[in-house]
Design an enzyme around this catalytic site. Structure first.
Site, PDB file in Angstrom:
ATOM      1  N   CYS B  52     123.753-107.360  35.233  1.00  0.00           N
ATOM      2  CA  CYS B  52     124.797-107.516  36.259  1.00  0.00           C
ATOM      3  C   CYS B  52     126.127-107.878  35.600  1.00  0.00           C
ATOM      4  O   CYS B  52     126.195-108.807  34.807  1.00  0.00           O
ATOM      5  CB  CYS B  52     124.379-108.621  37.235  1.00  0.00           C
ATOM      6  SG  CYS B  52     125.728-109.166  38.298  1.00  0.00           S
ATOM      7  N   CYS B  55     127.202-111.710  36.560  1.00  0.00           N
ATOM      8  CA  CYS B  55     126.460-112.911  36.183  1.00  0.00           C
ATOM      9  C   CYS B  55     127.149-113.629  35.020  1.00  0.00           C
ATOM     10  O   CYS B  55     127.794-112.994  34.184  1.00  0.00           O
ATOM     11  CB  CYS B  55     125.024-112.539  35.796  1.00  0.00           C
ATOM     12  SG  CYS B  55     123.905-112.392  37.219  1.00  0.00           S
ATOM     13  N   HIS B 121     122.720-114.862  41.041  1.00  0.00           N
ATOM     14  CA  HIS B 121     122.719-113.445  41.382  1.00  0.00           C
ATOM     15  C   HIS B 121     122.033-113.168  42.726  1.00  0.00           C
ATOM     16  O   HIS B 121     122.338-112.178  43.396  1.00  0.00           O
ATOM     17  CB  HIS B 121     121.975-112.695  40.264  1.00  0.00           C
ATOM     18  CG  HIS B 121     121.970-111.209  40.399  1.00  0.00           C
ATOM     19  ND1 HIS B 121     123.082-110.440  40.100  1.00  0.00           N
ATOM     20  CD2 HIS B 121     121.000-110.341  40.783  1.00  0.00           C
ATOM     21  CE1 HIS B 121     122.779-109.157  40.294  1.00  0.00           C
ATOM     22  NE2 HIS B 121     121.532-109.068  40.710  1.00  0.00           N
ATOM     23  N   ASN B 188     132.628-106.745  50.823  1.00  0.00           N
ATOM     24  CA  ASN B 188     131.675-105.734  51.276  1.00  0.00           C
ATOM     25  C   ASN B 188     130.310-106.266  50.933  1.00  0.00           C
ATOM     26  O   ASN B 188     129.992-106.445  49.761  1.00  0.00           O
ATOM     27  CB  ASN B 188     131.879-104.396  50.554  1.00  0.00           C
ATOM     28  CG  ASN B 188     133.179-103.724  50.942  1.00  0.00           C
ATOM     29  OD1 ASN B 188     133.593-103.805  52.089  1.00  0.00           O
ATOM     30  ND2 ASN B 188     133.814-103.069  49.987  1.00  0.00           N
ATOM     31  N   SER B 196     128.278-102.256  45.652  1.00  0.00           N
ATOM     32  CA  SER B 196     127.539-101.674  44.543  1.00  0.00           C
ATOM     33  C   SER B 196     126.836-102.732  43.697  1.00  0.00           C
ATOM     34  O   SER B 196     126.166-102.415  42.742  1.00  0.00           O
ATOM     35  CB  SER B 196     128.477-100.820  43.687  1.00  0.00           C
ATOM     36  OG  SER B 196     129.707-101.468  43.473  1.00  0.00           O
ATOM     37  N   HIS B 199     125.251-109.251  43.569  1.00  0.00           N
ATOM     38  CA  HIS B 199     125.753-110.571  43.173  1.00  0.00           C
ATOM     39  C   HIS B 199     126.837-110.994  44.169  1.00  0.00           C
ATOM     40  O   HIS B 199     127.774-110.235  44.412  1.00  0.00           O
ATOM     41  CB  HIS B 199     126.307-110.516  41.744  1.00  0.00           C
ATOM     42  CG  HIS B 199     126.505-111.872  41.159  1.00  0.00           C
ATOM     43  ND1 HIS B 199     125.775-112.346  40.093  1.00  0.00           N
ATOM     44  CD2 HIS B 199     127.317-112.889  41.527  1.00  0.00           C
ATOM     45  CE1 HIS B 199     126.152-113.583  39.819  1.00  0.00           C
ATOM     46  NE2 HIS B 199     127.092-113.940  40.681  1.00  0.00           N
ATOM     47  N   HIS B 201     129.956-111.747  45.916  1.00  0.00           N
ATOM     48  CA  HIS B 201     131.355-111.672  45.474  1.00  0.00           C
ATOM     49  C   HIS B 201     132.226-111.047  46.552  1.00  0.00           C
ATOM     50  O   HIS B 201     131.734-110.414  47.487  1.00  0.00           O
ATOM     51  CB  HIS B 201     131.465-110.837  44.195  1.00  0.00           C
ATOM     52  CG  HIS B 201     131.262-109.358  44.409  1.00  0.00           C
ATOM     53  ND1 HIS B 201     130.022-108.805  44.653  1.00  0.00           N
ATOM     54  CD2 HIS B 201     132.144-108.318  44.434  1.00  0.00           C
ATOM     55  CE1 HIS B 201     130.139-107.488  44.802  1.00  0.00           C
ATOM     56  NE2 HIS B 201     131.415-107.159  44.678  1.00  0.00           N
ATOM     57  N   GLN B 203     136.452-109.263  46.998  1.00  0.00           N
ATOM     58  CA  GLN B 203     137.540-108.656  46.252  1.00  0.00           C
ATOM     59  C   GLN B 203     138.871-109.119  46.830  1.00  0.00           C
ATOM     60  O   GLN B 203     138.955-109.523  47.990  1.00  0.00           O
ATOM     61  CB  GLN B 203     137.460-107.137  46.329  1.00  0.00           C
ATOM     62  CG  GLN B 203     136.168-106.559  45.771  1.00  0.00           C
ATOM     63  CD  GLN B 203     136.246-105.056  45.582  1.00  0.00           C
ATOM     64  OE1 GLN B 203     137.206-104.537  45.025  1.00  0.00           O
ATOM     65  NE2 GLN B 203     135.230-104.349  46.063  1.00  0.00           N
TER      66      GLN B 203
HETATM   67  O1  LIG Z   1     135.212-101.661  44.821  1.00  0.00           O
HETATM   68  P1  LIG Z   1     133.774-101.308  45.091  1.00  0.00           P
HETATM   69  O2  LIG Z   1     132.967-102.427  45.647  1.00  0.00           O
HETATM   70  O3  LIG Z   1     133.125-100.597  43.948  1.00  0.00           O
HETATM   71  O4  LIG Z   1     133.902-100.198  46.249  1.00  0.00           O
HETATM   72  C1  LIG Z   1     133.711-100.393  47.606  1.00  0.00           C
HETATM   73  O5  LIG Z   1     134.806-101.058  48.224  1.00  0.00           O
HETATM   74  C2  LIG Z   1     136.061-100.385  48.195  1.00  0.00           C
HETATM   75  C3  LIG Z   1     137.063-101.178  48.997  1.00  0.00           C
HETATM   76  O6  LIG Z   1     136.671-101.329  50.351  1.00  0.00           O
HETATM   77  C4  LIG Z   1     135.944 -98.954  48.724  1.00  0.00           C
HETATM   78  O7  LIG Z   1     137.153 -98.271  48.487  1.00  0.00           O
HETATM   79  C5  LIG Z   1     134.805 -98.196  48.072  1.00  0.00           C
HETATM   80  O8  LIG Z   1     134.647 -96.936  48.676  1.00  0.00           O
HETATM   81  C6  LIG Z   1     133.521 -99.019  48.213  1.00  0.00           C
HETATM   82  O9  LIG Z   1     132.430 -98.360  47.606  1.00  0.00           O
END
Ligand SMILES: O=P(O)(O)O[C@H]1O[C@H](CO)[C@@H](O)[C@H](O)[C@H]1O
Ligand SMILES: O=P(O)(O)O[C@H]1O[C@H](CO)[C@@H](O)[C@H](O)[C@H]1O
Lengths: 385, 385
Positions: B52, B55, B121, B188, B196, B199, B201, B203
């Site tokens: 990961c 981590c 994780h 997300n 993806s 873990h 988190h 953004q």
């Molecule tokens: O940045 P990550 O987690 O790889 O990506 C994810 O979030 C982003 C922001 O919402 C999107 O644009 C991506 O399509 C999604 O897969």
């Protein structure tokens, strides 16, 4: 190629049809993908599925049986999102009352149809020849024409279309008694786009209210016409034919582009080249040309990643009940929103940033158009057999 | 209960925060589901995963190593959607030129961060106690405060917050030199929402442009304030506390509601009860109260279908660079958009009609709130062990 630098830098693009912006990050396609993958579509469907509620002769949820239809078949959705009859509701509105401002609701009535494209369970538009798609477009046109208001500016065109397009021997739909405002024809194709049955079909939701998206488009198109005396989509089609870099395909009547403002990776817009206000304006020849455009889009989609490409598509045109001015402002077009980004199993997610801040895309529309231009030719599945 | 009849009829509701409508079809939950199901989440993650990139101690894509962090850790995204430096681009604008009208672009610069919630994780916010979520909110507050412009109306509050919240021993981020306009914090969660990496988190995307959604909200909130001399979200919070039927949970500082205009089945809004313009306005006590609210929402979500509930969430607050007027208009709130509808594996798809016409939901926000009110208590996973 116009703004070459945009191939490489983060930028926002403006969507003049909806009046909103999106973020484009071309360099971002380089990131590796560790997230969810779609299940690759298995093409093991039978031509007839006794359990499918859309196959000819089968029984549906509420007990009705489908006819042994030959081309298309239309029926009222057994689980419609809107109904013709429901309890009355008149919101109390008191201008000084906070609840009247912040808890606004309005009743919506209407009718939802399901419309199959073919009796065959195991095909899609991509598998059908343009000539086989013509009956689909004829059915769309007849259903639209039959729901137009008696005083509609396009009533004459509608009557002509109804007289010249053969009636469907497998049944026609009678419009509801109450006049409705808008008809949204759309297709959800593939499990990734929420489609619950692979039998080729679309839906037609007809409502007493003008929905948000076409509403925004009308407002933007009307404003453009007011300011410039020309149609936004006429100017746009002209511009794209001149620039060429977002054009995927065209024939005499229709232009297929990845629009400047595309949000979905391989989003496509089919545009009428002349001022077609609604399906009923199309000539026999133009219905075939539109069928060709739909065929080209769906076949190229499937060829791109050699998979049955999921998408949602929808037609925007004049409302069912409208003024002369609104009908004049309308310009027939069809949107395709497909989620796949890198392969048959890796899609673009429109999630956190996209939902909270603004839509974000990775590859540019110009790159998408170049790839779609290059995957014409025979449907990949036919070459495998 | 206000408009009882809305429980049973199709109707549209107005979202005053964005100025748009959505379609509500309460009777539609009766339809059977034959479409795609999400893979049920397998809870077999290790507490530490050597592969990961989030981590502690692990190497990331571009070669950097994560510290052995104890609580949160923030770093610049190795695949940022926006960059600080890029080639210059100045669009040529010629008012009479069609291309200037229909092919509009503007450059965007900025910086994207990834921010982990915990070194572990295999946990999520739902597994963390409110006291463990406080460091997350502290980190959000510090990163927001450190990116505010020097002349920002909240500069004093930002300095106070930076002085009173302990610095992160595992490193702090230095803001970029160029002042940016807006910071979007979002999470997300779950593969269904494009995440993806499991873990825990979020953004933080920080851009030179004010994105669409907060832009629309500011415009609506400013208009409301202009017309009524009060804050839209103050009035809304007051109304919901009085009505009760959409309230999920509340404490002294925050209200958790399924908003009147919710699009996603179990959409939730966390609202500050007093006028909090941005994270830096929060007191120590309020940071704990917000942590409690986040804990309640995420735990109730998981309890609802006894699964690790996917969602996208995001915080809206004052821009990083703004006028006194804009700062005054801002009202801290947090949106949660979860896709699940009926069970751990059946989600709501916002596809054809939703994309082409307008958002459509099945269960009412009042029904959703009632269900979320009823699934408090211990996290279901803890009871299983
Ligand atoms: O940045 P990550 O987690 O790889 O990506 C994810 O979030 C982003 C922001 O919402 C999107 O644009 C991506 O399509 C999604 O897969
Ligand atoms: O009507 P269907 O195909 O069962 O349902 C699908 O399309 C509808 C219209 O876009 C959506 O509201 C549903 O979420 C989706 O699953």
């Amino acid at each position: 190629m116009p703004e070459q630098v945009l191939d490489d830098i983060s930028h926002r693009r403006y969507n003049p049809l909806t009046g909103s912006w999106l973020l484009v990050s071309p360099h971002r396609t380089k990131r590796p993908w560790q997230g969810q993958q779609e299940a690759p579509s298995k093409n093991v469907l039978p031509e007839y599925d006794p359990k499918c509620y859309l196959c000819p002769g089968n029984k549906r949820a509420q007990g009705d049986s489908n006819p042994q239809y030959a081309k298309t078949f239309t029926f009222v959705n057994d689980y419609s999102a809107v109904k013709e009859q429901q309890q009355e509701y008149t919101p109390e509105v008191n201008k000084d009352d906070v609840a009247s401002l912040l808890l606004q609701a309005q009743p919506v009535t209407g009718r939802c149809y399901v419309l199959t494209f073919s009796p065959k369970h195991d095909i899609t538009l991509a598998d059908m020849a343009a000539a086989e798609i013509v009956p689909v477009i004829q059915t769309w046109t007849r259903i639209y024409a039959s729901h137009l208001s008696a005083t509609h500016p396009l009533r004459n065109q509608a009557d002509k279309a109804l007289a010249s397009i053969p009636t469907n021997p497998d049944g026609e739909v009678d419009p509801p008694k109450a006049q409705l405002r808008y008809m949204q024809i759309f297709e959800n194709k593939g499990a990734a786009m929420g489609c619950s049955n692979p039998h080729p079909h679309c839906q037609v939701w007809t409502t007493s209210a003008l929905p948000e998206e076409p509403g925004k488009e009308f407002a933007q198109m009307a404003q453009y016409r007011g300011e410039h005396g020309r149609h936004l989509l006429a100017d746009y089609a002209g511009l794209e034919m001149e620039k060429q870099d977002r054009v995927v395909w065209q024939n005499e009547g229709f232009l297929v582009v990845c629009p400047w403002w595309a949000v979905w990776p391989f989003e496509v817009l089919i545009l009428a080249k002349r001022h077609v206000r609604a399906l009923v304006d199309l000539t026999d020849g133009e219905r075939l040309q539109l069928a060709e455009a739909v065929q080209e889009v769906t076949r190229r989609y499937d060829n791109l990643f050699e998979t049955s490409f999921p998408y949602s598509s929808g037609i925007h045109q004049a409302p069912l009940d409208c003024t002369e001015e609104e009908a004049e402002t309308s310009w027939l077009h069809m949107h395709f929103y497909p989620p796949l980004l890198r392969s048959a199993t890796v899609r673009k997610f429109l999630v956190g940033y996209e939902l909270m801040a603004e839509p974000q895309r990775d590859i540019t529309p110009e790159q998408a158009a170049a790839r779609l231009r290059n995957c014409g030719g025979e449907l990949y599945r036919k070459l495998l057999n």
